[in-house]
Enzyme design. Structure first.
Site, PDB file in Angstrom:
ATOM      1  N   CYS A  49       0.815  -1.221   0.000  1.00 26.97           N
ATOM      2  CA  CYS A  49       0.000   0.000   0.000  1.00 26.97           C
ATOM      3  C   CYS A  49       0.844   1.265   0.000  1.00 26.97           C
ATOM      4  O   CYS A  49       1.640   1.491   0.930  1.00 26.97           O
ATOM      5  CB  CYS A  49      -0.910  -0.015   1.229  1.00 26.97           C
ATOM      6  SG  CYS A  49      -1.847   1.518   1.428  1.00 26.97           S
ATOM      7  N   TRP A  85      -7.450  -6.865   5.924  1.00 26.79           N
ATOM      8  CA  TRP A  85      -6.053  -7.274   5.799  1.00 26.79           C
ATOM      9  C   TRP A  85      -5.789  -8.312   6.891  1.00 26.79           C
ATOM     10  O   TRP A  85      -6.362  -8.216   7.977  1.00 26.79           O
ATOM     11  CB  TRP A  85      -5.103  -6.100   5.994  1.00 26.79           C
ATOM     12  CG  TRP A  85      -5.233  -4.974   5.006  1.00 26.79           C
ATOM     13  CD1 TRP A  85      -6.076  -3.915   5.079  1.00 26.79           C
ATOM     14  CD2 TRP A  85      -4.468  -4.793   3.818  1.00 26.79           C
ATOM     15  NE1 TRP A  85      -5.895  -3.072   4.010  1.00 26.79           N
ATOM     16  CE2 TRP A  85      -4.906  -3.585   3.213  1.00 26.79           C
ATOM     17  CE3 TRP A  85      -3.454  -5.522   3.190  1.00 26.79           C
ATOM     18  CZ2 TRP A  85      -4.373  -3.100   2.030  1.00 26.79           C
ATOM     19  CZ3 TRP A  85      -2.914  -5.033   2.004  1.00 26.79           C
ATOM     20  CH2 TRP A  85      -3.375  -3.838   1.436  1.00 26.79           C
ATOM     21  N   ARG A 117     -14.072   0.780   4.663  1.00 30.33           N
ATOM     22  CA  ARG A 117     -12.986  -0.156   4.400  1.00 30.33           C
ATOM     23  C   ARG A 117     -11.963  -0.079   5.533  1.00 30.33           C
ATOM     24  O   ARG A 117     -11.755   0.978   6.116  1.00 30.33           O
ATOM     25  CB  ARG A 117     -12.310   0.153   3.062  1.00 30.33           C
ATOM     26  CG  ARG A 117     -13.129  -0.219   1.848  1.00 30.33           C
ATOM     27  CD  ARG A 117     -12.362  -0.033   0.551  1.00 30.33           C
ATOM     28  NE  ARG A 117     -12.129   1.369   0.217  1.00 30.33           N
ATOM     29  CZ  ARG A 117     -10.974   1.990   0.289  1.00 30.33           C
ATOM     30  NH1 ARG A 117      -9.879   1.341   0.701  1.00 30.33           N
ATOM     31  NH2 ARG A 117     -10.853   3.271  -0.048  1.00 30.33           N
ATOM     32  N   THR A 119      -8.395   0.222   6.398  1.00 24.97           N
ATOM     33  CA  THR A 119      -7.270   0.712   5.609  1.00 24.97           C
ATOM     34  C   THR A 119      -5.991   0.824   6.428  1.00 24.97           C
ATOM     35  O   THR A 119      -6.014   0.891   7.657  1.00 24.97           O
ATOM     36  CB  THR A 119      -7.595   2.096   5.019  1.00 24.97           C
ATOM     37  OG1 THR A 119      -7.875   3.012   6.097  1.00 24.97           O
ATOM     38  CG2 THR A 119      -8.810   2.030   4.110  1.00 24.97           C
ATOM     39  N   VAL A 120      -4.876   0.840   5.695  1.00 22.93           N
ATOM     40  CA  VAL A 120      -3.567   1.129   6.275  1.00 22.93           C
ATOM     41  C   VAL A 120      -3.032   2.399   5.606  1.00 22.93           C
ATOM     42  O   VAL A 120      -3.389   2.686   4.465  1.00 22.93           O
ATOM     43  CB  VAL A 120      -2.592  -0.057   6.055  1.00 22.93           C
ATOM     44  CG1 VAL A 120      -2.932  -1.196   6.967  1.00 22.93           C
ATOM     45  CG2 VAL A 120      -2.569  -0.510   4.596  1.00 22.93           C
ATOM     46  N   TYR A 183      -5.676   5.947  -8.830  1.00 14.70           N
ATOM     47  CA  TYR A 183      -6.865   5.185  -8.432  1.00 14.70           C
ATOM     48  C   TYR A 183      -8.117   5.699  -9.130  1.00 14.70           C
ATOM     49  O   TYR A 183      -9.025   4.926  -9.462  1.00 14.70           O
ATOM     50  CB  TYR A 183      -7.046   5.252  -6.916  1.00 14.70           C
ATOM     51  CG  TYR A 183      -6.036   4.430  -6.155  1.00 14.70           C
ATOM     52  CD1 TYR A 183      -6.272   3.096  -5.887  1.00 14.70           C
ATOM     53  CD2 TYR A 183      -4.837   4.989  -5.722  1.00 14.70           C
ATOM     54  CE1 TYR A 183      -5.344   2.325  -5.198  1.00 14.70           C
ATOM     55  CE2 TYR A 183      -3.900   4.237  -5.041  1.00 14.70           C
ATOM     56  CZ  TYR A 183      -4.153   2.907  -4.776  1.00 14.70           C
ATOM     57  OH  TYR A 183      -3.231   2.152  -4.110  1.00 14.70           O
TER      58      TYR A 183
END
Length: 658
Positions: A49, A85, A117, A119-120, A183
């Site tokens: 990511c 994840w 979502r 997320t990281v 994106y």
């Protein structure tokens, strides 16, 4: 990310709009801030990511490894029916410190109702096991500023105070056009959304290529956090975005300066040792890219060239950098009220011309007027300039839009190298930001620029023609028309104030309305006004009798665009302009005046702005090159019979001192 996981972030027009971060409490010493304490937090990331990668690079550069621990997630998402994840790289499939299998566990522990979502990067408080910050946009700045007491000796200053405003400005642009720009192309769900994002990304890469031909890093000889943000996207471009997101015009290896620059950064351990190309390829081609049912990970590209000498340390760079064009704000995002009605932004540069202290002074040759063929607000200024014979007193140039740079607003597309031949700027916005670096609105036309300072001094479309008519009178032609006679000024001003909401801006109120109620209000205002104007013109050649005034210019420029362009964005229209006998004759009467004809570009106004090549195209897209606009608008009309001076359309100035 599969289709089902991004559907909540795709708009009706097919554009991808990234979800907002949920946990954004800043680190700091103020009440309510997250406390800065060594050993209290764990940074969770995945090497796949880019948003997380940059926080890990900065952590390494600043020497925070022993202060903030690191947990690593598998680049391949688990098949658990959510955008999660997993810690499958760790023994037993659990994070050794947090004891959890999935990132979602730390999110839901912080907010059991969280529905976005997972997320990281995600910063987890070890005292609670809860995510406390997932603000990828600001996290690196917290490392750089709030955690400074824990920096290693000799740590680089990635966010120097004297550059913070410029860094923040560039970071904002990098986010929209590079970091998230890729994106927006990859997750676009319409051709137009993809085209816009594609053009935005490569336009900015071209600009960065030029900038990095003058400077080793984005802000000179030292790495800043902007370089980290750019690096993480460039490092993934050829392996993931080029094919996976269909950004296939050029690879990063095709850019001389960008390719050398990214290898220069990669040669540093903090960048190289945190860049895992295999993880990147696995994640994007197995999890983020649609249309890979057999789960094949590409073998290429050849990555050995990343270790070749970059030579950037031996180049003597020229000083200076290109001005940063900023994305143009969008009307429907910034100028819509709670009722869904369009509320036009106020003009920013409104200092009047006059003799009083602080007022602008009319001088021959000092100012340059910028206008656009499609914009009726600026068209009125170009017409009045020519009517009054101010061509030698006030310079002029046209701006327009290019497909690849449309996101930056007005550009000098008609000039060689797309730069104004006098002031050498590419975008109109440069003059706005020269005048006010903090300006946040749309950079509009008309814009009157002082050529001695290269700053916009007036963009007041409502009053600019009046200044041309009064303050610039000494420079007008000897026989210039009096468009703003003293005895009628109060009436003209009142009528212009009425025209603005009911006609000039009413068309935009309809086009930008976001609720049917707001649309219908604007629709009713416009057609009510049209009926009143039709009646007024039944007994009068022009709005104020036998002579053209400033009000006629204002009405003409709007109605000239109605049947040729505005109709596209409206629902069922009540009547076309040509259906009003008096108004249609009146407009043709004005059009045959050279200043009106010379400044009205019907074919450009009518031409489609869309790349749509589908079977169903609007009328103008099909026939714009076949319509005889000149013949239609020059057709005979019998308006003379309403005038006491049938051969003279203007009241002339009694005396003018040049």
């Amino acid at each position: 990310m599969s289709e089902k996981f991004i559907k909540e972030e795709v708009q009706q027009d097919g554009t991808f709009k990234r979800q907002k971060n949920r946990f954004t409490t800043p680190f700091g010493t103020e009440e309510g801030n997250l406390p800065v304490e060594a050993g209290r937090y764990r940074l969770i990331w995945s090497p796949a990511c880019p948003w997380a990668h940059r926080s890990v690079i900065v952590r390494r550069l600043l020497g925070l490894e022993d202060v903030i621990s690191l947990g690593t997630l598998d680049p391949v998402r688990p098949d658990v029916g959510r955008t999660d994840w997993a810690f499958t790289l760790d023994e037993g499939g659990k994070d050794p410190v947090l004891g959890i299998r999935y990132l979602s566990e730390a999110y839901l522990k912080a907010d059991e109702n969280y529905s976005g979502r997972f997320t990281v990067p995600a910063v987890v408080d070890l005292t609670t096991g809860q995510v406390v910050n997932n603000d990828y946009f600001n996290l690196t700045k917290y490392w750089e500023v709030e955690w400074k007491k824990y920096h290693k000796p000799g740590a680089p200053d990635l966010y120097p105070e004297n550059l913070r405003r410029e860094i923040d400005e560039l970071n904002e642009i990098l986010y929209h056009e590079i970091n998230n720009g890729v994106y927006k192309a990859g997750f676009a769900r319409s051709q137009e959304a993809y085209n816009e994002a594609y053009n935005l990304v490569f336009s900015r890469l071209d600009w960065l290529e030029e900038r990095l031909g003058k400077s080793r890093y984005l802000f000179g000889d030292s790495i800043t956090e902007s370089d980290v943000r750019l690096y993480v996207t460039l490092a993934r471009f050829d392996s993931a975005y080029y094919n996976g997101f269909q950004l296939n015009r050029s690879r990063i290896t095709d850019f001389k300066n960008l390719w050398g620059y990214v290898r220069d950064l990669y040669s540093l351990p903090e960048f190289k040792e945190t860049t895992d190309f295999e993880a990147i390829k696995k994640h994007y081609h197995l999890c983020a890219v649609a249309g890979n049912p057999y789960k094949i990970v590409p073998k290429g590209p050849d990555l050995t060239s990343w270790n070749t000498p970059h030579g950037r340390d031996k180049i003597q760079f020229h000083t200076g950098s290109s001005p940063v064009p900023r994305p143009r704000p969008k009307e429907i995002e910034n100028e819509i009220d709670e009722r869904g009605a369009f509320i036009r932004q106020p003009n920013h540069f409104t200092t009047p011309f006059g003799e009083a202290e602080g007022e602008l002074k009319a001088e021959r040759g000092r100012y340059r007027l910028f206008w656009a063929k499609g914009c009726h607000w600026s068209n009125r200024a170009s017409i009045v300039r020519e009517l009054l014979g101010l061509e030698e007193a006030i310079g002029i140039n046209l701006v327009g839009h290019s497909k690849e740079n449309s996101a930056y607003g007005w550009e000098f597309v008609y000039n060689e190298d797309r730069k104004d031949p006098v002031l050498k700027a590419q975008f109109l916005s440069e003059f706005y930001y020269n005048a006010d670096p903090d300006y946040k609105g749309r950079c509009t036309v008309p814009a009157l620029v002082d050529i001695t300072t290269k700053k916009v001094v007036n963009n007041d479309y409502h009053r600019l023609t009046n200044y041309f008519e009064t303050a610039f009178r000494p420079f007008q032609a000897v026989d210039a028309p009096d468009l703003y006679p003293v005895e009628l000024r109060s009436e003209i001003d009142a009528y212009n104030d009425w025209l603005f909401p009911n006609v000039n801006n009413a068309t935009y109120r309809m086009m930008f309305a976001q609720s049917i109620t707001a649309y219908e209000e604007a629709f009713d205002d416009f057609y009510r006004a049209m009926d009143q104007i039709e009646e007024r013109l039944s007994a009068s050649r022009f709005l104020f009798g036998d002579y053209v005034t400033d009000s006629d210019v204002r009405l003409f420029v709007t109605l000239a665009r109605f049947d040729t362009h505005y109709y596209r964005n409206l629902g069922p229209i009540k009547r076309r302009v040509v259906d009003y006998e008096n108004i249609w004759g009146y407009l043709k009467d004005l059009y045959v005046i050279p200043a009106f004809r010379n400044n009205t570009y019907f074919r450009d106004i009518a031409a489609s702005r869309s790349d749509n090549k589908s079977l169903f195209q609007d009328f103008n897209s099909r026939f714009v090159d076949q319509i005889d606009y000149e013949g239609i608008w020059s057709a005979p009309q019998n308006r003379k019979q309403l005038s006491k001076t049938p051969e003279e359309k203007f009241k002339r100035q009694e005396s003018v001192t040049k």
